[in-house]
Design a protein around this motif. Structure first.
Motif, PDB file in Angstrom:
ATOM      1  N   PHE A 159       0.792  -1.220   0.000  1.00 45.56           N
ATOM      2  CA  PHE A 159       0.000   0.000   0.000  1.00 45.56           C
ATOM      3  C   PHE A 159       0.829   1.277   0.000  1.00 45.56           C
ATOM      4  N   LEU A 160       2.114   1.169   0.267  1.00 51.34           N
ATOM      5  CA  LEU A 160       2.965   2.329   0.514  1.00 51.34           C
ATOM      6  C   LEU A 160       2.886   3.366  -0.607  1.00 51.34           C
ATOM      7  N   GLU A 161       3.067   2.942  -1.841  1.00 51.78           N
ATOM      8  CA  GLU A 161       3.055   3.894  -2.960  1.00 51.78           C
ATOM      9  C   GLU A 161       1.679   4.523  -3.159  1.00 51.78           C
ATOM     10  N   LYS A 162       0.635   3.756  -2.915  1.00 54.29           N
ATOM     11  CA  LYS A 162      -0.723   4.306  -3.045  1.00 54.29           C
ATOM     12  C   LYS A 162      -0.977   5.381  -1.992  1.00 54.29           C
ATOM     13  N   PHE A 163      -0.481   5.145  -0.776  1.00 50.42           N
ATOM     14  CA  PHE A 163      -0.634   6.167   0.264  1.00 50.42           C
ATOM     15  C   PHE A 163       0.222   7.392  -0.051  1.00 50.42           C
ATOM     16  N   ARG A 164       1.447   7.169  -0.513  1.00 48.35           N
ATOM     17  CA  ARG A 164       2.301   8.314  -0.879  1.00 48.35           C
ATOM     18  C   ARG A 164       1.657   9.161  -1.969  1.00 48.35           C
ATOM     19  N   ALA A 165       0.940   8.536  -2.878  1.00 47.78           N
ATOM     20  CA  ALA A 165       0.302   9.249  -3.987  1.00 47.78           C
ATOM     21  C   ALA A 165      -0.812  10.186  -3.515  1.00 47.78           C
ATOM     22  N   LEU A 166      -1.266  10.036  -2.279  1.00 44.74           N
ATOM     23  CA  LEU A 166      -2.299  10.921  -1.755  1.00 44.74           C
ATOM     24  C   LEU A 166      -1.778  12.331  -1.525  1.00 44.74           C
ATOM     25  N   VAL A 167      -0.484  12.473  -1.250  1.00 47.13           N
ATOM     26  CA  VAL A 167       0.074  13.805  -0.993  1.00 47.13           C
ATOM     27  C   VAL A 167      -0.045  14.693  -2.227  1.00 47.13           C
ATOM     28  N   PRO A 168       0.474  14.298  -3.382  1.00 51.31           N
ATOM     29  CA  PRO A 168       0.294  15.166  -4.552  1.00 51.31           C
ATOM     30  C   PRO A 168      -1.168  15.298  -4.973  1.00 51.31           C
ATOM     31  N   LYS A 169      -1.947  14.253  -4.781  1.00 56.97           N
ATOM     32  CA  LYS A 169      -3.350  14.298  -5.195  1.00 56.97           C
ATOM     33  C   LYS A 169      -4.141  15.329  -4.401  1.00 56.97           C
ATOM     34  N   TYR A 170      -3.943  15.367  -3.084  1.00 50.45           N
ATOM     35  CA  TYR A 170      -4.768  16.229  -2.239  1.00 50.45           C
ATOM     36  C   TYR A 170      -4.049  17.457  -1.695  1.00 50.45           C
ATOM     37  N   LEU A 171      -2.742  17.397  -1.551  1.00 53.10           N
ATOM     38  CA  LEU A 171      -2.010  18.539  -0.995  1.00 53.10           C
ATOM     39  C   LEU A 171      -1.269  19.320  -2.071  1.00 53.10           C
ATOM     40  N   GLU A 172      -1.268  18.793  -3.292  1.00 54.59           N
ATOM     41  CA  GLU A 172      -0.662  19.450  -4.452  1.00 54.59           C
ATOM     42  C   GLU A 172       0.818  19.747  -4.261  1.00 54.59           C
ATOM     43  N   ASP A 173       1.482  18.865  -3.554  1.00 50.82           N
ATOM     44  CA  ASP A 173       2.931  18.903  -3.381  1.00 50.82           C
ATOM     45  C   ASP A 173       3.451  17.509  -3.657  1.00 50.82           C
ATOM     46  N   PRO A 174       4.689  17.392  -4.127  1.00 49.32           N
ATOM     47  CA  PRO A 174       5.236  16.040  -4.281  1.00 49.32           C
ATOM     48  C   PRO A 174       5.446  15.409  -2.907  1.00 49.32           C
ATOM     49  N   TRP A 175       5.311  14.079  -2.855  1.00 45.05           N
ATOM     50  CA  TRP A 175       5.577  13.386  -1.598  1.00 45.05           C
ATOM     51  C   TRP A 175       7.048  13.512  -1.262  1.00 45.05           C
ATOM     52  N   LYS A 176       7.346  13.758   0.019  1.00 46.59           N
ATOM     53  CA  LYS A 176       8.722  13.826   0.507  1.00 46.59           C
ATOM     54  C   LYS A 176       8.854  12.850   1.679  1.00 46.59           C
ATOM     55  N   PRO A 177      10.054  12.333   1.923  1.00 47.18           N
ATOM     56  CA  PRO A 177      10.228  11.416   3.062  1.00 47.18           C
ATOM     57  C   PRO A 177       9.734  11.994   4.391  1.00 47.18           C
ATOM     58  N   GLU A 178       9.803  13.310   4.545  1.00 48.73           N
ATOM     59  CA  GLU A 178       9.349  13.943   5.796  1.00 48.73           C
ATOM     60  C   GLU A 178       7.838  13.811   5.990  1.00 48.73           C
ATOM     61  N   ASP A 179       7.086  13.501   4.923  1.00 50.31           N
ATOM     62  CA  ASP A 179       5.646  13.308   5.053  1.00 50.31           C
ATOM     63  C   ASP A 179       5.322  12.041   5.829  1.00 50.31           C
ATOM     64  N   GLY A 180       6.254  11.108   5.823  1.00 53.42           N
ATOM     65  CA  GLY A 180       6.041   9.844   6.516  1.00 53.42           C
ATOM     66  C   GLY A 180       6.880   9.747   7.774  1.00 53.42           C
ATOM     67  N   ILE A 181       6.709   8.650   8.457  1.00 54.49           N
ATOM     68  CA  ILE A 181       7.516   8.326   9.628  1.00 54.49           C
ATOM     69  C   ILE A 181       8.544   7.297   9.173  1.00 54.49           C
ATOM     70  N   SER A 182       9.767   7.430   9.624  1.00 53.78           N
ATOM     71  CA  SER A 182      10.785   6.449   9.238  1.00 53.78           C
ATOM     72  C   SER A 182      10.484   5.105   9.898  1.00 53.78           C
ATOM     73  N   GLU A 183      11.017   4.050   9.321  1.00 58.16           N
ATOM     74  CA  GLU A 183      10.827   2.709   9.866  1.00 58.16           C
ATOM     75  C   GLU A 183      11.306   2.658  11.323  1.00 58.16           C
ATOM     76  N   LYS A 184      12.450   3.297  11.598  1.00 55.90           N
ATOM     77  CA  LYS A 184      13.012   3.306  12.958  1.00 55.90           C
ATOM     78  C   LYS A 184      12.072   4.035  13.932  1.00 55.90           C
ATOM     79  N   GLU A 185      11.585   5.216  13.524  1.00 50.96           N
ATOM     80  CA  GLU A 185      10.662   5.967  14.384  1.00 50.96           C
ATOM     81  C   GLU A 185       9.386   5.176  14.649  1.00 50.96           C
ATOM     82  N   LEU A 186       8.897   4.524  13.604  1.00 47.44           N
ATOM     83  CA  LEU A 186       7.671   3.754  13.753  1.00 47.44           C
ATOM     84  C   LEU A 186       7.882   2.584  14.713  1.00 47.44           C
ATOM     85  N   GLU A 187       8.990   1.877  14.563  1.00 46.17           N
ATOM     86  CA  GLU A 187       9.288   0.763  15.465  1.00 46.17           C
ATOM     87  C   GLU A 187       9.378   1.243  16.913  1.00 46.17           C
ATOM     88  N   GLU A 188      10.038   2.376  17.126  1.00 52.34           N
ATOM     89  CA  GLU A 188      10.162   2.915  18.483  1.00 52.34           C
ATOM     90  C   GLU A 188       8.809   3.313  19.050  1.00 52.34           C
TER      91      GLU A 188
END
Length: 145
Positions: free
Chosen positions: A5-34
């Motif tokens: 699902f990752l790419e489909k969720f990332r595609a929501l940023v340009p679709k609705y926020l009209e900005d390209p997806w950036k890594p800062e839009d998500g949580i890193s794997e390490k942050e999520l695990e913590e």
């Protein structure tokens, strides 16, 4: 783990926020695990990928409020709660018994009555439909205003 699902969720940023997806839009794997390590439950793959793609984006608070990973909890009825509306009238979650399903069915709780009912759709279906509804409603208001 294969990403479903990752790419489909990332595609929501340009679709609705009209900005390209950036890594800062998500949580890193390490942050999520913590954030998840203190929970005594696992999180479905779809919710993990949602946080990896959108966990720091404005979409987390677009009309409804997705809970941060460390805020997730299982209620007394056995539902992992992940979302609530702005008026706190409704909460959405998964049955705790379905947490190993990659994309489980979503349930909605009427907080005044305490009743959980099925939304008749998986998390991915529910989320894509919700954003479509939220942002089409915003477009209608812009056209009227």
């Amino acid at each position: 783990m294969n990403e479903m699902f990752l790419e489909k969720f990332r595609a929501l940023v340009p679709k609705y926020l009209e900005d390209p997806w950036k890594p800062e839009d998500g949580i890193s794997e390490k942050e999520l695990e913590e954030a998840l390590e203190e929970h005594a439950f696992t999180v479905p793959q779809v919710l993990r990928e949602f946080y990896l793609a959108l966990g720091n984006s404005e979409l987390m608070e677009a009309y409804h409020y997705f809970w941060d990973p460390e805020e997730l909890e299982i209620d007394d009825e056995g539902f992992l709660m992940f979302l609530e509306d702005e008026d706190e009238q409704f909460t959405w979650g998964f049955r705790a018994g379905d947490l190993r399903v990659p994309d489980p069915i979503v349930y909605r709780k009427n907080n005044a009555r305490g009743e959980w009912v099925s939304e008749d759709g998986t998390f991915s279906e529910f989320t894509f439909d919700m954003f479509e509804w939220v942002f089409s409603e915003d477009d209608e208001e812009d056209e009227e205003g």
